[in-house]
Motif scaffolding. Structure first.
Motif, short mmCIF file in Angstrom:
data_model
loop_
_atom_site.label_atom_id
_atom_site.label_comp_id
_atom_site.label_asym_id
_atom_site.label_seq_id
_atom_site.Cartn_x
_atom_site.Cartn_y
_atom_site.Cartn_z
N GLY A 34 0.81 -1.21 0.00
CA GLY A 34 0.00 0.00 0.00
C GLY A 34 0.84 1.27 0.00
N LEU A 35 1.91 1.28 0.79
CA LEU A 35 2.78 2.45 0.86
C LEU A 35 3.57 2.63 -0.43
N LEU A 36 3.71 1.57 -1.21
CA LEU A 36 4.38 1.68 -2.51
C LEU A 36 3.43 2.22 -3.58
N GLY A 37 2.17 2.43 -3.21
CA GLY A 37 1.23 3.09 -4.11
C GLY A 37 0.18 2.21 -4.76
N TYR A 38 0.13 0.93 -4.41
CA TYR A 38 -0.86 0.04 -5.01
C TYR A 38 -2.20 0.20 -4.30
N GLN A 39 -3.29 0.06 -5.07
CA GLN A 39 -4.61 0.37 -4.53
C GLN A 39 -5.58 -0.80 -4.54
N ASP A 40 -5.30 -1.83 -5.30
CA ASP A 40 -6.21 -2.98 -5.34
C ASP A 40 -5.52 -4.15 -4.62
N VAL A 41 -5.54 -4.09 -3.29
CA VAL A 41 -4.80 -5.03 -2.44
C VAL A 41 -5.75 -5.58 -1.38
N THR A 42 -5.79 -6.90 -1.23
CA THR A 42 -6.65 -7.54 -0.25
C THR A 42 -5.80 -8.39 0.69
N SER A 83 -5.97 3.71 4.21
CA SER A 83 -7.39 3.43 4.42
C SER A 83 -7.64 1.94 4.28
N SER A 84 -8.64 1.45 4.99
CA SER A 84 -8.97 0.03 4.93
C SER A 84 -10.47 -0.15 5.02
N CYS A 85 -10.91 -1.32 4.59
CA CYS A 85 -12.33 -1.64 4.71
C CYS A 85 -12.49 -3.15 4.63
N ASP A 86 -13.69 -3.63 4.89
CA ASP A 86 -14.00 -5.05 4.80
C ASP A 86 -14.16 -5.42 3.32
N CYS A 87 -13.37 -6.39 2.86
CA CYS A 87 -13.39 -6.72 1.43
C CYS A 87 -14.75 -7.23 0.98
N TYR A 91 -13.27 1.21 -4.55
CA TYR A 91 -12.54 1.51 -3.31
C TYR A 91 -11.05 1.52 -3.59
N ASN A 92 -10.40 2.62 -3.27
CA ASN A 92 -8.96 2.72 -3.40
C ASN A 92 -8.32 2.62 -2.03
N GLY A 93 -7.78 1.50 -1.74
CA GLY A 93 -7.18 1.28 -0.44
C GLY A 93 -6.94 -0.19 -0.21
N ILE A 94 -6.65 -0.55 1.02
CA ILE A 94 -6.39 -1.95 1.36
C ILE A 94 -7.66 -2.58 1.92
#
Length: 356
Positions: A199-207, A228-232, A242-245
């Motif tokens: 995520g810190l490297l800039g990726y946005q589609d990570v689960t 930012s995070s949310c329930d997948c 959703y852009n985040g982890i």
């Protein structure tokens, strides 16, 4: 004035001797209680020591331990955390003391004994260590990652950061453009180090996924690092962008129950230190077969410690991945650390065989 140190003095010393943070692993591991570039007031604040406690302690010290007569010298007590043997001897004496001069306040006595015991636990190896925050500062291109780690038992190993995840994170930090293809899924993400790095490297589609008792702490760590995070499952169900982890529960023994999988699957599946029993290779085979996309360029990234007793189980995993049509395209041997000392790791990349 009484020769026995009052409550404020004892508790102030114990707070100074408490290390709430730890940095890295192995030869680069250290407590966060550096003193060279930190003011005494910064140290007192970090240790949650009030101005009144400082004043009361210095007043008592003036009559009984005159060498500690300034805020700077008082704050330097925090450096004694590096002298483990002497520190444990002192703390043992505190626990053994009846603290009779505090007999009118049993709560103060109990707090002192409990605090001293917790410090000894923190010095007695990772299995005995109470809750703490680990700071990772050895990943290229990333200044710092903070990971809260609760105390662990053999039933919640995912609440500890393992050396394989650090080695994987270090590799991804300088090879991510080559190794990562979104969407990315991490299995057994634990405290979240690898996913947070991505995520810190800039990726946005990570689960990131793990068992129910692990996911809450993992999600909190994502947010602790300003991601930012949310329930997948909620994201997939609502079909919102959703852009985040994304964080979710994925039981390897029941992968079909996981609702967060994209229709086409994940193009990168990551596992760090995934083998703890003979069942795991079979479960991993099932999960990868379901979750990995059938794209020719999709891949599985594995970082596995070379533990002596697990050679046959590692080989079983390689065989089972081959059985479902994956082929090994890279193998690298790494040296690193864990909380328990030096460790060797093997890194592998698997991709679908061309015939698929």
């Amino acid at each position: 004035m009484s020769q026995d140190p009052p409550y404020d003095v004892i508790i102030t010393i114990l707070q100074l001797l408490t290390s709430t943070d730890e940095n890295n692993f192995g030869s680069s591991a250290q407590t966060s209680d550096k003193f060279e570039s930190t003011t005494p007031r910064d140290i007192f604040s970090a240790k949650k020591i009030t101005d009144q406690q400082v004043n009361n302690t210095l007043e008592w010290m003036k009559f009984h331990i005159s060498a500690i007569n300034t805020e700077s010298k008082l704050a330097s007590i925090s450096l004694l955390t590096n002298r483990k043997t002497e520190l444990i001897q002192y703390l043992t004496k505190v626990i053994a003391s009846p603290l009779t001069h505090l007999s009118q306040n049993s709560n103060q006595q109990e707090e002192i004994w409990s605090h001293a015991s917790l410090i000894i636990s923190s010095l007695s190896g990772r299995w005995a260590k109470p809750d703490f925050t680990r700071k990772i500062t050895t990943i290229p291109n990333i200044k710092e990652i903070k990971l809260h780690e609760p105390s662990i038992t053999e039933d919640n190993l995912g609440l500890k950061t393992w050396g394989a995840s650090l080695t994987m994170s270090q590799r991804l930090s300088y090879r991510h453009k080559e190794l990562l293809k979104e969407p990315v899924l991490e299995l057994g993400a634990g405290t979240g180090l690898v996913g947070i790095t991505i995520g810190l490297l800039g990726y946005q589609d990570v689960t990131l996924t793990d068992l129910p008792e692990i996911v809450g702490n993992m999600k909190a760590n994502v947010e602790l690092n300003d991601l930012s995070s949310c329930d997948c499952n909620e994201v997939i169900d609502s079909e919102k962008i959703y852009n985040g982890i994304k964080c979710g529960v994925l039981d390897w023994s029941k992968p079909e129950h996981f609702k967060g999988r994209p229709d086409a699957g994940y193009n990168t599946v990551i596992l760090s230190d995934p083998i703890y029993s003979e069942k795991h290779p079979y479960w991993i085979q099932d999960v990868v077969k379901i979750m990995l996309s059938k794209s020719e360029d999709s891949r599985v990234l594995l970082q596995v410690p070379l533990r002596d007793r697990f050679g046959d189980i590692r080989q079983l995993l390689w065989n089972l991945l081959d059985e479902i049509g994956l082929t090994e395209v890279e193998t690298t041997l790494d040296e690193g650390f864990d909380d328990f000392g030096e460790q060797k790791f093997i890194f592998k990349i698997y991709k679908w065989k061309r015939s698929l």
